[in-house]
Design a protein around this motif. Structure first.
Motif, PDB file in Angstrom:
ATOM      1  N   SER A 194      56.259  31.207  47.770  1.00 40.09           N
ATOM      2  CA  SER A 194      55.131  31.078  48.716  1.00 40.09           C
ATOM      3  C   SER A 194      54.184  29.957  48.299  1.00 40.09           C
ATOM      4  CB  SER A 194      54.351  32.384  48.791  1.00 40.09           C
ATOM      5  OG  SER A 194      53.526  32.530  47.646  1.00 40.09           O
ATOM      6  N   TYR A 195      54.340  29.474  47.060  1.00 39.27           N
ATOM      7  CA  TYR A 195      53.487  28.431  46.464  1.00 39.27           C
ATOM      8  C   TYR A 195      52.046  28.897  46.279  1.00 39.27           C
ATOM      9  CZ  TYR A 195      57.492  25.920  48.484  1.00 39.27           C
ATOM     10  OH  TYR A 195      58.753  25.544  48.874  1.00 39.27           O
ATOM     11  N   ILE A 196      51.818  30.199  46.346  1.00 40.42           N
ATOM     12  CA  ILE A 196      50.489  30.734  46.008  1.00 40.42           C
ATOM     13  C   ILE A 196      50.438  30.848  44.482  1.00 40.42           C
ATOM     14  CG2 ILE A 196      48.996  32.796  46.114  1.00 40.42           C
ATOM     15  CD1 ILE A 196      50.153  33.362  48.885  1.00 40.42           C
ATOM     16  N   HIS A 197      49.343  30.413  43.905  1.00 41.13           N
ATOM     17  CA  HIS A 197      49.216  30.510  42.459  1.00 41.13           C
ATOM     18  C   HIS A 197      49.095  31.978  42.045  1.00 41.13           C
ATOM     19  CE1 HIS A 197      46.423  30.714  38.877  1.00 41.13           C
ATOM     20  NE2 HIS A 197      47.583  30.354  38.403  1.00 41.13           N
ATOM     21  N   ALA A 198      49.912  32.380  41.089  1.00 40.59           N
ATOM     22  CA  ALA A 198      49.884  33.782  40.658  1.00 40.59           C
ATOM     23  C   ALA A 198      50.140  33.851  39.164  1.00 40.59           C
ATOM     24  CB  ALA A 198      50.951  34.568  41.401  1.00 40.59           C
ATOM     25  N   GLU A 199      49.537  34.859  38.539  1.00 38.93           N
ATOM     26  CA  GLU A 199      49.757  35.078  37.116  1.00 38.93           C
ATOM     27  C   GLU A 199      49.993  36.548  36.847  1.00 38.93           C
ATOM     28  OE1 GLU A 199      47.750  32.935  34.067  1.00 38.93           O
ATOM     29  OE2 GLU A 199      46.325  32.168  35.556  1.00 38.93           O
ATOM     30  N   GLY A 200      50.858  36.823  35.887  1.00 37.54           N
ATOM     31  CA  GLY A 200      51.098  38.200  35.464  1.00 37.54           C
ATOM     32  C   GLY A 200      50.503  38.396  34.090  1.00 37.54           C
ATOM     33  N   TYR A 201      49.776  39.475  33.926  1.00 38.01           N
ATOM     34  CA  TYR A 201      49.109  39.745  32.651  1.00 38.01           C
ATOM     35  C   TYR A 201      49.381  41.180  32.202  1.00 38.01           C
ATOM     36  CZ  TYR A 201      46.101  35.893  31.201  1.00 38.01           C
ATOM     37  OH  TYR A 201      45.634  34.720  30.680  1.00 38.01           O
ATOM     38  N   ALA A 202      49.365  41.397  30.907  1.00 39.57           N
ATOM     39  CA  ALA A 202      49.339  42.764  30.384  1.00 39.57           C
ATOM     40  C   ALA A 202      47.979  43.348  30.769  1.00 39.57           C
ATOM     41  CB  ALA A 202      49.509  42.745  28.873  1.00 39.57           C
ATOM     42  N   ALA A 203      47.990  44.544  31.358  1.00 41.29           N
ATOM     43  CA  ALA A 203      46.744  45.131  31.873  1.00 41.29           C
ATOM     44  C   ALA A 203      45.653  45.139  30.801  1.00 41.29           C
ATOM     45  CB  ALA A 203      47.013  46.545  32.392  1.00 41.29           C
ATOM     46  N   GLY A 204      46.037  45.406  29.571  1.00 39.62           N
ATOM     47  CA  GLY A 204      45.069  45.490  28.485  1.00 39.62           C
ATOM     48  C   GLY A 204      44.443  44.153  28.115  1.00 39.62           C
ATOM     49  N   GLU A 205      45.053  43.064  28.553  1.00 39.42           N
ATOM     50  CA  GLU A 205      44.531  41.732  28.258  1.00 39.42           C
ATOM     51  C   GLU A 205      43.467  41.276  29.241  1.00 39.42           C
ATOM     52  OE1 GLU A 205      45.280  40.757  24.882  1.00 39.42           O
ATOM     53  OE2 GLU A 205      45.302  38.804  25.884  1.00 39.42           O
ATOM     54  N   LEU A 206      43.309  42.043  30.316  1.00 37.24           N
ATOM     55  CA  LEU A 206      42.375  41.656  31.377  1.00 37.24           C
ATOM     56  C   LEU A 206      41.005  41.301  30.826  1.00 37.24           C
ATOM     57  CD1 LEU A 206      41.887  41.588  34.516  1.00 37.24           C
ATOM     58  CD2 LEU A 206      41.060  43.933  34.283  1.00 37.24           C
ATOM     59  N   LYS A 207      40.501  42.186  29.970  1.00 42.12           N
ATOM     60  CA  LYS A 207      39.128  41.973  29.485  1.00 42.12           C
ATOM     61  C   LYS A 207      39.040  40.884  28.426  1.00 42.12           C
ATOM     62  CE  LYS A 207      39.255  46.561  27.446  1.00 42.12           C
ATOM     63  NZ  LYS A 207      40.527  46.716  28.115  1.00 42.12           N
ATOM     64  N   HIS A 208      40.160  40.334  28.021  1.00 44.28           N
ATOM     65  CA  HIS A 208      40.141  39.264  27.018  1.00 44.28           C
ATOM     66  C   HIS A 208      40.172  37.886  27.668  1.00 44.28           C
ATOM     67  CE1 HIS A 208      40.471  42.255  23.906  1.00 44.28           C
ATOM     68  NE2 HIS A 208      41.458  42.809  24.592  1.00 44.28           N
ATOM     69  N   GLY A 209      39.849  37.814  28.922  1.00 45.74           N
ATOM     70  CA  GLY A 209      39.808  36.496  29.571  1.00 45.74           C
ATOM     71  C   GLY A 209      39.894  36.527  31.080  1.00 45.74           C
TER      72      GLY A 209
END
Ligand code: F6R
Length: 366
Positions: A247-262
């Motif tokens: 779709s060319y939409i920018h997307a990122e996958g993160y470990a849920a626990g890393e959310l608050k680290h950035g």
């Protein structure tokens, strides 16, 4: 031949109940609920000190889920990296480790180079491939076919769930060989895997209209974040990869626990957050991360099961509710909403779904 589908990708998504059942039938005995020793015994897991896994893209993400399984069920330490880094890291390797290479095409240049690196270090080489006549298969000691049939769409779908099926079967086999799971546990795990084709069919039939409507909404955004914990973490990265490539939409996958680290700094009403959270042993922790998103006005797309949907009272943009499934099959089942959401978003945006710009099905340069 696309049959009555608009794209190969759509056809391949819908083929998954059938092809995973072929893969499963090759690796397990569905009558006795045991692994098939002929198919899984090509590597002597009992004597291994460790396993190295290397692959690229979606195949790498299936390997990452495999790592959780080998470590949990077989207590076998797994070293894993993308092939383009693996071969340059000068990882200390020894002959009491085996190496697994995962590749749909069997021709990916970086994966092949990693294989040759491990071969020269004296490791036993296993290849999880779709194309059995490929270079990677030819240079391996043990071939584990995924039996997905030809995959034409550039975005990998059925190869991913078939790779997962093979990895789950091998992890159970390794667990039995190493005495880390009992016969009863083996039976239970294989019974759960045997449910997969039926569950996949039910999910595909149940969720597609909802996902299509949601895709229309998602196509209005420029950035999307995917979160998951445990095996849902690699799946979050796979969801982001699928969405961006077609779709060319920018997307990122993160470990849920890393959310608050950035990444939490990015949360506002313009960035939907897709939370992949079956009601498993990680659920409460993931929901508290979701709370952090909601508190900052983030829009949540919640992919969960009946229990999870009932347990969370947070407002969402959409909740996609799947049946409650055993932990070992959840990555395969949760792949379906992830793939469909990327597919329908791309269709809605009018991109070339089967041949996305700048991408090739088989990457034979390093
Ligand atoms: C993503 C995708 C790619 C491939 C990667 C490895 O949808 O298809 O990321 O997974 O290029 O390809 P193989 O598995 O052929 O080695």
């Amino acid at each position: 031949d696309k049959g009555n589908h608009r794209h190969f990708m759509e056809k391949e998504i819908h083929e998954q109940p059938e092809v995973v059942s072929h893969a499963l039938a090759h690796y397990v005995d569905l009558g006795n609920h045991t692994v098939d020793p002929a198919a899984t015994g090509l590597i002597d897991f009992a004597s291994l000190r460790g396993l190295a896994i290397s692959a690229c893209g979606t195949a790498y993400l299936s390997g990452l889920i495999g790592k959780y399984w080998f470590e949990r069920y077989a207590r076998l330490p797994v070293e894993i990296d993308v092939a383009s880094e693996f071969r340059y890291r000068e990882i200390p390797l020894s002959a009491d480790q085996a190496a697994l290479f995962i590749s749909q095409s069997g021709e990916t240049a970086d994966t092949l180079a990693s294989l040759r690196y491990c071969h020269s270090a004296g490791l036993k080489i296993g290849a999880i491939v779709n194309v059995k006549e490929s270079t990677i298969a030819r240079e391996s000691d043990a071939i584990f076919p995924i039996l997905a049939g030809p995959e034409i769409g550039v975005a990998s779908t059925k190869a991913f769930t078939c790779q997962l099926t093979v990895l789950a079967s091998l992890a159970i086999a390794a667990g039995r060989a190493r005495g880390t799971i009992s016969e009863a546990e083996e039976k239970q795990l294989i019974k759960s895997l045997a449910e997969m084709p039926r569950l996949m069919n039910a999910v595909l039939n149940a969720i597609e209209p909802q996902i299509e409507a949601l895709a229309r909404e998602l196509s209005r955004y420029k950035d999307v974040l995917y979160l998951g914990r445990g095996t849902s973490y690699p799946l979050a990265m796979e969801g982001a990869l699928k969405l961006k490539e077609i779709s060319y939409i920018h997307a990122e996958g993160y470990a849920a626990g890393e959310l608050k680290h950035g990444p939490i700094a990015l949360i506002d009403e313009n960035m939907p957050v897709i939370v992949i959270a079956p009601h498993d042993r990680f659920f409460e922790k993931t929901v508290s991360n979701m709370q952090e998103v909601a508190a900052r006005g983030g829009k949540i797309i919640f992919v969960t099961d009946e229990k999870g949907a009932a347990a969370s009272k947070l407002p969402t943009m959409a909740t996609i509710t799947l049946p409650t499934v055993a932990e070992i099959v959840s990555p395969m089942i949760y792949s379906l909403p992830i793939q469909l959401l990327a597919y329908h978003t791309a269709v809605f945006m009018g991109t070339d779904v089967d041949q996305p710009r700048n991408l090739a099905k088989s990457v034979t340069v390093e």
